[in-house]
Design a protein around this motif. Structure first.
Motif, mmCIF file in Angstrom:
data_model
loop_
_atom_site.group_PDB
_atom_site.id
_atom_site.type_symbol
_atom_site.label_atom_id
_atom_site.label_comp_id
_atom_site.label_asym_id
_atom_site.label_seq_id
_atom_site.Cartn_x
_atom_site.Cartn_y
_atom_site.Cartn_z
ATOM 1 N N SER A 98 10.309 46.690 2.662
ATOM 2 C CA SER A 98 9.837 47.145 3.972
ATOM 3 C C SER A 98 8.434 47.709 3.932
ATOM 4 N N GLY A 99 7.881 47.859 2.750
ATOM 5 C CA GLY A 99 6.492 48.292 2.618
ATOM 6 C C GLY A 99 6.292 49.774 2.817
ATOM 7 N N VAL A 100 7.282 50.627 2.483
ATOM 8 C CA VAL A 100 7.142 52.071 2.623
ATOM 9 C C VAL A 100 6.164 52.565 1.572
ATOM 10 N N LYS A 101 5.152 53.330 1.972
ATOM 11 C CA LYS A 101 4.130 53.815 1.062
ATOM 12 C C LYS A 101 4.220 55.332 0.977
ATOM 13 N N PRO A 102 4.106 55.917 -0.231
ATOM 14 C CA PRO A 102 4.133 57.366 -0.371
ATOM 15 C C PRO A 102 2.841 57.968 0.157
ATOM 16 N N SER A 103 2.942 59.185 0.694
ATOM 17 C CA SER A 103 1.747 59.863 1.206
ATOM 18 C C SER A 103 0.870 60.310 0.062
ATOM 19 N N ASP A 104 -0.436 60.430 0.306
ATOM 20 C CA ASP A 104 -1.406 60.806 -0.713
ATOM 21 C C ASP A 104 -1.558 62.315 -0.771
ATOM 22 N N GLY A 105 -1.970 62.793 -1.948
ATOM 23 C CA GLY A 105 -2.314 64.199 -2.112
ATOM 24 C C GLY A 105 -1.133 65.077 -2.438
ATOM 25 N N GLY A 106 -1.261 65.883 -3.545
ATOM 26 C CA GLY A 106 -0.242 66.858 -3.892
ATOM 27 C C GLY A 106 1.044 66.232 -4.409
ATOM 28 N N PHE A 107 1.986 67.128 -4.658
ATOM 29 C CA PHE A 107 3.297 66.689 -5.149
ATOM 30 C C PHE A 107 4.151 66.221 -3.984
ATOM 31 N N ASN A 108 4.596 64.997 -4.062
ATOM 32 C CA ASN A 108 5.411 64.419 -2.998
ATOM 33 C C ASN A 108 6.778 64.059 -3.569
ATOM 34 N N LYS A 114 10.787 57.915 -5.809
ATOM 35 C CA LYS A 114 10.593 56.469 -5.830
ATOM 36 C C LYS A 114 10.196 55.993 -7.230
ATOM 37 N N LYS A 115 9.323 56.778 -7.904
ATOM 38 C CA LYS A 115 8.924 56.419 -9.269
ATOM 39 C C LYS A 115 10.122 56.457 -10.211
ATOM 40 N N LEU A 116 10.987 57.464 -10.009
ATOM 41 C CA LEU A 116 12.166 57.572 -10.857
ATOM 42 C C LEU A 116 13.092 56.380 -10.670
#
Length: 357
Positions: A98-108, A114-116
């Motif tokens: 679906s193309g969900v992108k994580p927000s930039d900046g800081g700990f998210n 998602k990385k895990l």
């Protein structure tokens, strides 16, 4: 296996292998016979088995919406492994599409989660040539034997350390467990019968441990077995004919003889010199034998022939018989090598090869 030779299903739980993931070769998994009593249970050398543990190379792979299908080759054969995707895995795949992108900046937290999950995916999705470890029950589907994985993951093994350990452990399991047929002798209480000979050997073993015995003669342990000999009546009834048979003393000597024979076969005791003086040595307590074996390994490992891999156990046995005693058995030598290895005096470089530090 002949149905008549199958142990009753109510006794399968007495075999510790039944409740464990058996580390069998793929060749043996494919050749196991299925139980006629309970479908999905298989027998290897009379051991009931339904779940296995396999390590091998992926030689083919297919992916479907709900599962991966891997062909695993451990060097003895290829078996199909059906590895189901869990719900989190499928959710992550859908979010990626679906193309969900994580927000930039800081700990998210969303990004880190998602990385895990991506790391988890990378351990579950394998390519041809990669190493896979899989555990699960064995099934037969469309006349094809396969493993329904309950746990599977990619093994990172760049220097083959995991595979080497595996190749050393599995033959030991075969020798100590899988290749020894299970003997189930149920009694009225459901427990296996323990013979008087077994009790006699246990009594003598306990005597060795408690007294730290290094040498003994048969008469030193004969009285320990006296309680195992049934008492005989002093006089027979007047209306009963006396029954001919071995006396209590003869039974005691025969029991001791058989117990010592078993202890010799197991390598626990040996006779350094066979003479009229029946002197036995306790293998684990014979310091001279331990020193002799250690010296042989140290000296011979200096030779170019044995410098890299170490001395094979048959070479060590031959040298011990030439230099120390002709009556040392392989079983006794194995106990000595095990003791030396526990004390870090020697180390096994591969199956049946030993060297010094």
């Amino acid at each position: 296996m002949d149905p008549a030779e199958e142990p009753p299903s109510m006794l399968w739980g007495l075999d510790p292998i039944f409740s464990a993931f058996a580390r069998l070769y793929v060749r043996d998994i494919l050749q196991m016979t299925e139980s006629t009593q309970v479908p999905g249970i298989y027998f290897y050398n009379s051991h009931p088995i339904y779940k296995v543990d396999v390590l091998g190379t992926v030689v083919y792979q297919r992916e479907r919406e709900d599962f991966f299908c891997y062909g695993v080759d451990d060097g003895t054969g290829v078996i199909n492994c059906l590895c189901w995707k869990n719900d989190l895995f499928k959710e992550e795949e859908n979010s990626s599409k679906s193309g969900v992108k994580p927000s930039d900046g800081g700990f998210n937290p969303v990004s880190e989660l998602k990385k895990l999950r991506q790391a988890q995916q990378s351990r579950c999705r394998l390519e041809i040539g990669e190493l896979l470890r899989v555990r699960g029950p064995v099934k037969t589907s469309r006349q094809q034997r396969e493993i329904m994985a309950s746990c599977f993951y990619k093994v990172n093994d760049p220097v083959m350390a995991v595979q080497i350990v595996w190749m050393m452990e599995v033959p030991q399991l075969y020798r100590q467990c899988y290749d020894k047929p299970l003997q189930l002798q149920p009694t009225a209480t459901g427990e296996s019968a323990v013979s008087s000979i077994g009790k006699a050997t246990n009594i003598i073993k306990d005597f060795f441990k408690q007294k730290s015995v290094s040498r003994f003669r048969p008469y030193d342990v004969q009285d320990l077995l006296q309680p195992l000999i049934p008492r005989q009546p002093q006089t027979a009834p007047a209306d009963q004919e006396p029954v001919a048979g071995p006396s209590a003393c003869q039974q005691l000597r025969q029991l001791l003889k058989e117990a010592l024979k078993i202890l010799q076969d197991e390598g626990i005791v040996y006779r350094k010199v066979k003479s009229q003086d029946e002197l036995y040595h306790v293998t684990a307590q014979d310091k001279d034998l331990l020193i002799a074996v250690k010296d042989i390994i140290r000296e011979d490992c200096k030779r170019e022939k044995y410098a890299e891999k170490g001395c094979h156990i048959l070479h060590i046995l031959s040298a011990v018989r030439q230099r120390y005693s002709l009556n040392v058995s392989r079983a006794a030598l194995e106990l000595v090598l095990k003791s030396l290895e526990c004390n870090s005096d020697v180390v096994s470089t591969s199956d049946s090869h030993y060297t010094v530090f």
